[in-house]
Each structure stands twice: as C-alpha cells, then as structure tokens.
Scaffold this active site. Structure first.
Site, PDB file in Angstrom:
ATOM      1  N   HIS A   1       0.827  -1.220   0.000  1.00  0.00           N
ATOM      2  CA  HIS A   1       0.000   0.000   0.000  1.00  0.00           C
ATOM      3  C   HIS A   1       0.859   1.267   0.000  1.00  0.00           C
ATOM      4  O   HIS A   1       0.364   2.347  -0.306  1.00  0.00           O
ATOM      5  CB  HIS A   1      -0.919   0.004   1.224  1.00  0.00           C
TER       6      HIS A   1
ATOM      7  N   ASP B   1       3.312   9.637  -0.698  1.00  0.00           N
ATOM      8  CA  ASP B   1       2.155   8.849  -0.278  1.00  0.00           C
ATOM      9  C   ASP B   1       1.939   7.724  -1.284  1.00  0.00           C
ATOM     10  O   ASP B   1       2.049   7.954  -2.493  1.00  0.00           O
ATOM     11  CB  ASP B   1       0.907   9.755  -0.257  1.00  0.00           C
TER      12      ASP B   1
HETATM   13  P1  ADP Z   1      -3.191   6.689   4.920  1.00  0.00           P
HETATM   14  O1  ADP Z   1      -3.546   5.310   4.515  1.00  0.00           O
HETATM   15  O2  ADP Z   1      -1.741   7.012   4.817  1.00  0.00           O
HETATM   16  O3  ADP Z   1      -3.715   7.073   6.266  1.00  0.00           O
HETATM   17  P2  ADP Z   1      -5.148   7.616   2.927  1.00  0.00           P
HETATM   18  O4  ADP Z   1      -5.460   9.006   2.489  1.00  0.00           O
HETATM   19  O5  ADP Z   1      -4.910   6.675   1.819  1.00  0.00           O
HETATM   20  O6  ADP Z   1      -3.909   7.720   3.904  1.00  0.00           O
HETATM   21  O7  ADP Z   1      -6.349   7.027   3.783  1.00  0.00           O
HETATM   22  C1  ADP Z   1      -6.832   7.679   4.897  1.00  0.00           C
HETATM   23  C2  ADP Z   1      -8.222   7.145   5.205  1.00  0.00           C
HETATM   24  O8  ADP Z   1      -8.518   7.438   6.564  1.00  0.00           O
HETATM   25  C3  ADP Z   1      -9.309   7.818   4.384  1.00  0.00           C
HETATM   26  O9  ADP Z   1     -10.338   6.908   4.093  1.00  0.00           O
HETATM   27  C4  ADP Z   1      -9.804   8.928   5.304  1.00  0.00           C
HETATM   28  O10 ADP Z   1     -11.154   9.278   5.098  1.00  0.00           O
HETATM   29  C5  ADP Z   1      -9.634   8.291   6.657  1.00  0.00           C
HETATM   30  N1  ADP Z   1      -9.370   9.346   7.659  1.00  0.00           N
HETATM   31  C6  ADP Z   1      -8.336  10.183   7.707  1.00  0.00           C
HETATM   32  N2  ADP Z   1      -8.468  11.034   8.744  1.00  0.00           N
HETATM   33  C7  ADP Z   1      -9.616  10.731   9.348  1.00  0.00           C
HETATM   34  C8  ADP Z   1     -10.319  11.240  10.464  1.00  0.00           C
HETATM   35  N3  ADP Z   1      -9.869  12.258  11.195  1.00  0.00           N
HETATM   36  N4  ADP Z   1     -11.472  10.680  10.799  1.00  0.00           N
HETATM   37  C9  ADP Z   1     -11.932   9.637  10.078  1.00  0.00           C
HETATM   38  N5  ADP Z   1     -11.327   9.118   9.020  1.00  0.00           N
HETATM   39  C10 ADP Z   1     -10.181   9.643   8.650  1.00  0.00           C
END
Ligand code: ADP
Length: 491
Positions: free
Chosen positions: A155, A363
């Site tokens: 990922h 990322d």
């Molecule tokens: P990573 O896997 O590095 O955290 P991504 O952008 O691919 O980054 O995925 C992040 C996921 O987590 C997304 O689905 C996003 O909506 C969720 N997310 C991020 N911050 C929050 C938050 N504060 N509350 C709920 N969900 C969150």
C-alpha cells in the site's frame, strides 16, 4: 467454495471509522465477497502464552484476530515497521531508526501469523497478504508447506533501490517479497523501482510484460491503484445528514471559502508545509483574510514513535502561530481537529469545502483525494489541489498538481482553485470523477485477484485492460464459481 484469505497487520472493526487507507480500501472492497481476514486485534498481552485467537463473523466476513505481546508491539510494530520500513519507503532516511533486535521481532510476528494462517488454511484458499508489516509471511507460509497461490499488495511506495539498500537485511526482505506469485503496487513508478531492485540487486530476470523470473520462480508484478467505494461515499455526501452538517459549517464562523485537509497525523503528509503554504496564501493574497479558513482534520497516529510526537508539536505550534498572527475576534484562519471523524461527517465536510488540499510529501496512493472528488456536488464542485508525490497524482491529472515543498506554488494553486470559474471546475471534476470511479475499491480487488487466480482469468492483461474489461473481470470474480483446481504446479 474457494475462500479469499486476507492477512494484514491490523484488522479494523467492520463498521465505523478506519482512519487509514488500507482499512478503508479493504472494507469497501469486501462488501461483495465472502472472505476470511486474519490479523492483530489491537490488544496487547504480556507474554506469548497469553495469545489466543478469536473468530468473529459479520455477514460474509469472518475475522480471525489475535493480540500481540508488548514486546512484539515495541519491536515489530513500532521498531521495525514504523521506525524503519515506513520512513525508508517514504524516502525519509533521516528519520529511519534500525534499533537492534527489532528485525527479530518482525520475523517472530510474521512467523506466528503464518502458523496461525496455516492452521486454518484450506488447499484451495487464495491468500492475499497486505502491506509492509508482513512481507516475509509468504515465504514463511511456503516453508510451512502451503501450496496455495500467494499474493501481496504494497500500500505504501516502493522507494528507489538506492534508498532501500539502507535497510539491514534488505536482501532477505526482498527475496521474501519475491516468494509471492503476484505482487501488487499502487503506481507504475513503484513497480519500476521494484523491477530495478529485483534485477539490479537480486538475480531477477525480466520476462515478457509484467513478469520476472527469480530464484527459479515466476513473479507477476501488477499495478492496482487502491480506491474507495464510490457509490456509498457519494450517497453519504448527498445525504440529509450531510446537508445538515454543511449548513452547520456555513453558520459556524461563516467563512466564505473553506479549504479542507484530512490526514492521519504523519510526517509524510506534509502538514507543516501545508500550513506554511496557507500562511503564504494570506500574505500573497490578503483578500482571503476573514474570507477563507483552512480546516485541518488530523487524528494522531503512532504516537509512541518519536517522530510522530514531534510532528504533532510542530503542527500545533504552527496553528497557534498563524491564528495568533492573522486571526481576529470574528475569524479563526486555521481550524484544527485532532481526532477521528465519522465517515458521514467527513463526506459532508468535503462537500462543503471549496478546496481539497492534499499535499503529502510522499504517499502510496491517498484515498482522501478520491473521497474529496466523489463527495462534490457535480453542479458546483470544489477543486482538488494535489501533491505530485501522492500515488493518486498518476491518475488524477485534472487536479491542480503541486510541489508541496514549494510554498508559493501551493499558495498560488489554492488561489487559482478559489477563483476558478465554475465551467472549468465542472470540467475538471467530471474527468476526475470518471477516473476515481474507474479505479474504485472493487476494481482494485478484482484486478488483483484476477492476476492471482490465473486458472480463472488466464487471458487478462491488466495494464491494457479497458474499463469495460475491468468491469467484466470484476463480475467474473463476483460470480458463483465451481470448486477451482488451483495447483502449485501452475507456475
Ligand atoms: P493513509 O492510509 O496514509 O492514512 P489515505 O489518504 O490513503 O492515507 O487514507 C486515509 C483514510 O482514513 C481515508 O479513508 C480517510 O477518510 C480516513 N481518515 C483520515 N483522517 C480521518 C479522520 N480524522 N477521521 C476519520 N477518518 C479519517
């Protein structure tokens, strides 16, 4: 019926908030499938003798989870995964720590997971291992006698080989990666780096298309960008609850323009740089004062790793500085929310924001960018400002693509987004939405599983597959199927 067995380090609860791309993507993709999901339940115990696995069933999903010991958590999870592999894969050698003993913890947990999976495995199970925490799991399974088809999906980014060489025992690690039948990457750049490593530092030999011969085996390397369940997310964003939330947003503080950022609090997400870019926006375009607010939602993660505690301090310091310097009694320039937010509320906040600011320094994919696009009102969409270093930028070319290190460039892009004519916003959004829908969570899974399950999908060439082929592949996988004849002699 042939089962899909997923193994990941952490198994999130099947409903609720999964603040992380891996959990979001798998939960979204599994909606249509019968599957067994193995992994850590998030609990810690003192000794190995206290570890027992538990099995829970939710509709079509069975979760088999177990705790880690405190030592596993320290050595495997914090020590090797998050203090060594994570920074290296994100090209942050300055933050990488290779503490003695941690790699042993990584080996130990991988072997334990492999034994647990092995004890419940059926001969025709398809096994799909997720992410950098579990790279050696496949070779452990093979050593324990598994003859199943084995797939692995990374990922996070696959860094240039020169960077990966910094990891102690990188040859062992990468040889283990090559023991899978299929290895999946988020982007073309990641796969190229993998090929460069396998051919330059292992005895890999490129074959036709996306395959590689290595140590007498064939490994297929596929590109399957992770995605979201676009249908349910767009429904959430259009719901009455979302409309009420947007209304509330408009009433509180009354900014005319809302810019939103949503990220785990991680040094790879470029949060300090983002805040500094916003400050530059206020300096370069003072008309935004009292008219524009940046809402940054950043739940803390991995706080036991020092670099994460530092980034939080830096971010909170910057928020205070900007608000102190620029704010007024009737305007708070930065609204900072340091906790998880329900997915429905997130969808509403995206929809109520004129600019989605996604500016990681590096990322693997970034699902927030995709969520922002899908949550928009098609008649009056907001604009996505996206880092060129997010995997998502390979597909989402109609976003305003920026270099997150260049604060002025980001500030100018935000201003362009704020002032973009409606026709241009609609045109860009339409193109982006098509790509996000094409590359959704279901297609991510279908493409990978078709590559893994070669008995049932021998003729699919995924790099060349059109959207029509991808849909067909998805339906083929979802259709009821007879007991397959998977054999270890396939390759
Ligand atoms: P990573 O896997 O590095 O955290 P991504 O952008 O691919 O980054 O995925 C992040 C996921 O987590 C997304 O689905 C996003 O909506 C969720 N997310 C991020 N911050 C929050 C938050 N504060 N509350 C709920 N969900 C969150």
């Amino acid at each position: 019926m042939q089962r899909l067995v997923i193994v990941s380090n952490r198994v999130p609860p099947p409903s609720g908030v999964a603040a992380g791309g891996l959990g979001t993507c798998i939960l979204d993709a599994l909606q249509d499938h019968d599957a067994v999901w193995f992994g850590w339940n998030g609990d810690l115990v003192s000794t190995e003798s206290e570890i027992t696995s538990a099995c829970a069933r939710y509709d079509r999903l069975t979760q088999i989870t177990m705790p880690l010991t405190e030592r596993d958590y320290r050595e495997h999870y914090l020590g090797f995964c998050n203090a060594a592999l994570w920074p290296v894969h994100h090209c942050r050698l300055d933050l990488a720590r290779f503490a003695p003993g941690c790699i042993e913890g990584y080996r130990r947990v991988n072997l334990r997971f492999a034994k647990e999976v092995m004890s419940r495995l059926r001969p025709d199970d398809l096994i799909w291992v997720q992410d950098y925490h579990l790279i050696p799991l496949g070779s452990n399974l093979r050593a324990l006698g598994a003859r199943n088809r084995l797939g692995f999906f990374l990922h996070i980014p696959f860094p240039p080989p020169e960077v990966l060489l910094a990891v102690p025992e990188h040859l062992w690690l990468l040889n283990a990666l090559c023991s899978y039948d299929v290895v999946g990457f988020q982007t073309n750049a990641d796969r190229q780096n993998f090929f460069r490593f396998a051919c330059g530092h292992l005895d890999g030999e490129p074959m036709s298309g996306n395959t590689l011969r290595i140590a007498g085996r064939i490994v297929t390397a596929v590109i399957c960008p992770a995605g979201i369940d676009t249908h349910s997310f767009s429904e959430m964003a259009k719901s009455r609850r979302a409309a009420a939330e947007i209304e509330r947003l408009r009433r509180v503080g009354e900014p005319l323009i809302n810019i939103i950022g949503v990220d785990r609090l991680d040094y790879t997400k470029g949060l300090p740089e983002r805040l500094r870019s916003f400050r530059r926006l206020l300096e370069l375009y003072p008309q935004n004062r009292k008219a524009t607010t940046l809402m940054q939602i950043a739940p803390p993660s991995r706080e036991d790793v020092q670099a994460y505690a530092q980034i939080r301090q830096e971010l909170e310091g910057l928020c205070g500085e900007i608000n102190g310097q620029h704010g007024d009694v009737d305007w708070t320039p930065v609204r900072y929310i340091c906790r998880n937010v329900a997915r429905e509320a997130l969808a509403a906040l995206y929809r109520g924001s004129q600019v989605g600011l996604v500016t990681p320094l590096r990322d693997g994919m970034n699902l927030v960018a995709k969520e922002y696009v899908i949550a928009q009102d098609e008649e009056d969409p907001g604009v996505l400002v996206l880092s060129r270093f997010a995997g998502a930028a390979e597909d989402l070319r109609e976003a305003l693509i920026v270099n997150p290190y260049d604060l002025d460039e980001v500030a100018h892009a935000i201003q362009r987004a704020i002032t973009m004519p409606r026709e241009e916003r609609i045109e860009r959004h339409q193109a982006l939405a098509v790509r996000v829908r094409e590359r959704d969570a279901h297609n991510w899974m279908a493409e990978f599983l078709c590559a893994l399950d070669i008995d049932r999908a021998p003729a699919l060439s995924f790099e060349l597959a059109s959207a029509r082929h991808r849909r067909a592949a998805r339906h083929a996988w979802m259709a009821p199927r007879p007991a397959p004849a998977i054999s270890s002699a396939v390759l």
